[in-house]
Design a protein around this motif. Structure first.
Motif, PDB file in Angstrom:
ATOM      1  N   ALA A 289      55.292 -95.128 -36.916  1.00 36.18           N
ATOM      2  CA  ALA A 289      55.467 -93.964 -37.516  1.00 36.18           C
ATOM      3  C   ALA A 289      54.583 -92.944 -37.470  1.00 36.18           C
ATOM      4  N   ILE A 290      53.234 -93.333 -37.804  1.00 39.75           N
ATOM      5  CA  ILE A 290      52.309 -92.313 -37.861  1.00 39.75           C
ATOM      6  C   ILE A 290      51.966 -91.802 -36.662  1.00 39.75           C
ATOM      7  N   PRO A 291      51.839 -92.733 -35.512  1.00 41.30           N
ATOM      8  CA  PRO A 291      51.492 -92.045 -33.917  1.00 41.30           C
ATOM      9  C   PRO A 291      52.585 -91.235 -33.449  1.00 41.30           C
ATOM     10  N   ILE A 292      53.730 -91.595 -33.852  1.00 38.71           N
ATOM     11  CA  ILE A 292      54.854 -90.745 -33.194  1.00 38.71           C
ATOM     12  C   ILE A 292      55.201 -89.477 -34.085  1.00 38.71           C
ATOM     13  N   GLU A 293      55.041 -89.633 -35.455  1.00 37.93           N
ATOM     14  CA  GLU A 293      55.445 -88.488 -36.316  1.00 37.93           C
ATOM     15  C   GLU A 293      54.303 -87.530 -36.285  1.00 37.93           C
ATOM     16  N   LYS A 294      52.860 -88.063 -36.526  1.00 36.71           N
ATOM     17  CA  LYS A 294      51.815 -87.106 -36.799  1.00 36.71           C
ATOM     18  C   LYS A 294      51.228 -86.728 -35.451  1.00 36.71           C
ATOM     19  N   TYR A 295      51.032 -87.615 -34.239  1.00 38.47           N
ATOM     20  CA  TYR A 295      50.508 -87.143 -33.034  1.00 38.47           C
ATOM     21  C   TYR A 295      51.432 -87.170 -31.918  1.00 38.47           C
ATOM     22  N   GLY A 296      52.899 -87.210 -32.112  1.00 38.44           N
ATOM     23  CA  GLY A 296      53.711 -87.059 -30.986  1.00 38.44           C
ATOM     24  C   GLY A 296      53.393 -88.147 -29.666  1.00 38.44           C
ATOM     25  N   SER A 300      54.044 -94.900 -27.729  1.00 30.36           N
ATOM     26  CA  SER A 300      54.612 -95.541 -28.912  1.00 30.36           C
ATOM     27  C   SER A 300      56.153 -95.239 -29.099  1.00 30.36           C
ATOM     28  N   LEU A 301      56.541 -94.072 -28.760  1.00 27.23           N
ATOM     29  CA  LEU A 301      58.077 -93.718 -28.961  1.00 27.23           C
ATOM     30  C   LEU A 301      58.781 -94.606 -27.971  1.00 27.23           C
ATOM     31  N   GLN A 302      58.121 -94.557 -26.582  1.00 27.29           N
ATOM     32  CA  GLN A 302      58.957 -95.598 -25.671  1.00 27.29           C
ATOM     33  C   GLN A 302      59.019 -97.190 -25.945  1.00 27.29           C
ATOM     34  N   THR A 303      58.004 -97.427 -26.674  1.00 28.00           N
ATOM     35  CA  THR A 303      57.939 -98.882 -27.108  1.00 28.00           C
ATOM     36  C   THR A 303      58.922 -99.035 -28.271  1.00 28.00           C
TER      37      THR A 303
END
Length: 584
Positions: A289-296, A300-303
């Motif tokens: 959640a934090i890596p995707i929402e905060k840092y794009g 992480s999104l692909q995983t």
């Protein structure tokens, strides 16, 4: 479809003579919708009658016309008749979803699924749009056919769609034994187990999930299905915790919006389906959640996507591999329960008014009946309409808690706007339009137009142009039925809502034709709202069951109702308390 491909090969006629615009229907790349198959059947009738050949002979002779006329002269009319009958039989069957190896030699009786063949996922259902409800019913029917329904399934949904689910199951899965666990007459304690003993499907609401938690936990469910699964997006909510405690062999979540605001909502739904699969909530927040929402973080999104993909069947209306040829106009009846406040007012108004009507006669009696019908229709929209005077300029703020229709409308409009589509909403009460406009603007965060009788001509034209031509213009337009039901071209919209009913099919169709007309390039969805358990549902059922007669009898709007005696009127107006939304 192999049948039609064989017809083309045998007759040697151009495909357009058989009602097709190109060869996609016969080369395996596209299946028939009911509308396109019906065109083929009508074209075959045209050929059998000899009319098609006569019309073709009027064309200027050429090499191609001579070849086609020769093909007409060699036609086997008996074989055409047989094929027409076979195609008509296919058209009349309901079709659902399944995966099959090949489309060759498919023979079936009763229900089957929508075919999914290799790369092409072809929609061939008759008069239905394949969606979560139909797929779920088809899944249960498949289990029943395999004699694998060993215990009841619990389906949890918002109170506002309880009636919809019950109707869809009875329509598309009549062999399934279903019970709605709702209302103050629902089975409680030890009686619950007895009530559901021989049932395949138990339908209940999120409101009762927590309230009846103990008795629901006493049952070993074959499956637990949650509709509009975003209702369990908050894992701390009582209903989210209650649904996780239910004992079931497997679980299914149905939703069009698995993520409304935050990725934690997706975690909550997946954790209901497969507890622990995405780790504890704190781990999920740190890892995804934090890596995707905060840092794009795209890695992480692909995983995350690869982790959840095996558990998600997603079908987009924009995906042409899935939906290629839908009917041009689809009409849906949206059944909405009354809220508690509406129900109490409804009963009081009916009881008091019937006493007055019984004491009156002649024109006075007819006038009282018509006044009562207007009052009940206003109440079915929202109780606030009983409190304001016609022509009042006083600003009124409303909520959706005391209107089943408004709850349903809000949810549907959110989805329409999120998909970049546009809608028009018809109401016969200008006062309701004035209240609805600011309510929707506040809740949807978008400008909403409202066109009614008092709208000046230049403002009216400006409103229509903005809706039709401005990409940033209002996505929703409210129209009073009398002012906006004729003479307008609103083809930018592809959704039409009839929030309250005129009970005259011709008037409603004329209003719908503001959108469904020449220039419309998209499929049109028509949504007709009906309050369950009220006179709206009973009159709707009457019109639907005797449509041709109804268009004559009901052609004058509500006048025919004034001829009913008091007992007939009472039967029509009496409220079914089981259809009321319980306070949550």
């Amino acid at each position: 479809m192999r049948l039609v491909a064989e017809l083309v090969n045998k007759t040697k006629l151009p495909v357009r003579h058989l009602g097709m615009h190109n060869t996609v229907y016969i080369d395996g790349s596209q299946e028939f919708s009911p509308a396109s198959l019906e065109k083929v059947i009508n074209s075959i009738e045209h050929i059998i009658s000899g009319t098609a050949e006569q019309e073709y002979r009027q064309l200027k002779p050429s090499k191609w016309t001579n070849q086609t006329l020769e093909a007409y002269s060699l036609l086997n009319i008996l074989e055409l008749e047989i094929n027409k009958t076979r195609l008509q039989k296919l058209l009349n069957q309901e079709v659902y979803y399944c995966q099959i190896e090949s489309i060759e030699d498919i023979e079936y009786e009763g229900w089957v699924y929508d075919f999914e063949v290799s790369k092409n996922h072809n929609f061939v259902a008759n008069n239905i749009l394949c969606h979560n409800t139909i797929q779920t019913i088809a899944f249960l029917l498949n289990k029943q056919e395999q004699e694998a329904l060993e215990a009841p399934t619990l389906l949890v949904c918002p109170t506002s769609v309880l009636g919809n689910w019950e109707r869809e199951v009875k329509k598309f899965g009549p062999t399934l034994k279903v019970i709605v666990h709702h209302g103050d007459k629902r089975a409680k304690g030890k009686q619950f187990a007895k009530a559901i003993k021989d049932k395949h499907l138990v339908i209940t609401s999120y409101a009762l999930l927590y309230r009846d938690e103990k008795i629901l936990q006493t049952i070993k469910w074959q499956s637990v299905i949650v509709d509009e699964a975003q209702n369990i997006k908050n894992p701390e909510a009582k209903q989210s915790q209650a649904v996780r405690k239910l004992d079931a062999s497997f679980r299914i979540a149905l939703t069009g919006t698995p993520v409304e605001n935050r990725l934690s909502e997706l975690w909550s739904i997946l954790d209901f389906l497969n507890p622990g699969y995405l780790g504890q909530k704190q781990f999920f927040q740190r890892r995804f959640a934090i890596p995707i929402e905060k840092y794009g973080d795209t890695n992480s999104l692909q995983t995350l996507r690869s982790l959840v993909q095996p558990f998600i069947l997603r079908r987009l209306k924009t995906d042409k591999d899935i939906i290629q040829d839908l009917p041009e106009k689809q009409e849906n009846t949206i059944f909405c329960p009354l809220a508690n406040e509406q129900a109490m007012l409804y009963q009081n108004i009916v009881e008091n008014s019937l006493a007055e009507i019984e004491a009156a006669d002649g024109i006075q009696r007819k006038g009282k009946i018509l006044a009562l019908l207007v009052k009940l229709k206003q109440l079915c929209n929202h109780p606030v309409l009983l409190q304001i005077k016609k022509g009042s300029k006083k600003k009124v703020e409303i909520g959706d808690k005391n209107s089943g229709k408004l709850q349903r409308l809000g949810a549907m409009l959110e989805e329409i706007i999120s998909e970049g589509e546009r809608a028009i909403i018809f109401t016969q009460f200008a006062e309701w339009g004035k209240i609805l406009q600011p309510y929707l603007e506040k809740n949807l965060g978008r400008e909403i137009s409202f066109l009614y009788g008092a709208t000046r001509k230049n403002k009216r034209e400006e409103m229509v142009d903005q809706f039709q031509l401005d990409p940033q213009g209002p996505p929703i337009m409210i129209l009073s039925l009398k002012a906006g039901g004729t003479g307008l071209n609103l083809t930018r919209a592809n959704h039409v809502f009839h929030f309250d009913r005129w009970w005259n099919p011709a008037v409603e169709n004329q209003a719908t034709d503001r959108v469904f007309r020449i220039g419309q390039t998209r499929n049109v969805q028509v949504h007709k709202f009906v309050c369950t358990g009220t006179l709206e549902e009973k009159i709707h059922d009457l019109i639907e069951s005797k449509k041709e007669l109804a268009e004559q009898v009901v052609g004058a709007g509500e006048q025919w109702l004034t001829e009913l005696d008091t007992d007939q009127l009472r039967n029509l107006l009496i409220l079914d308390r089981n259809q009321v939304i319980e306070d949550e």
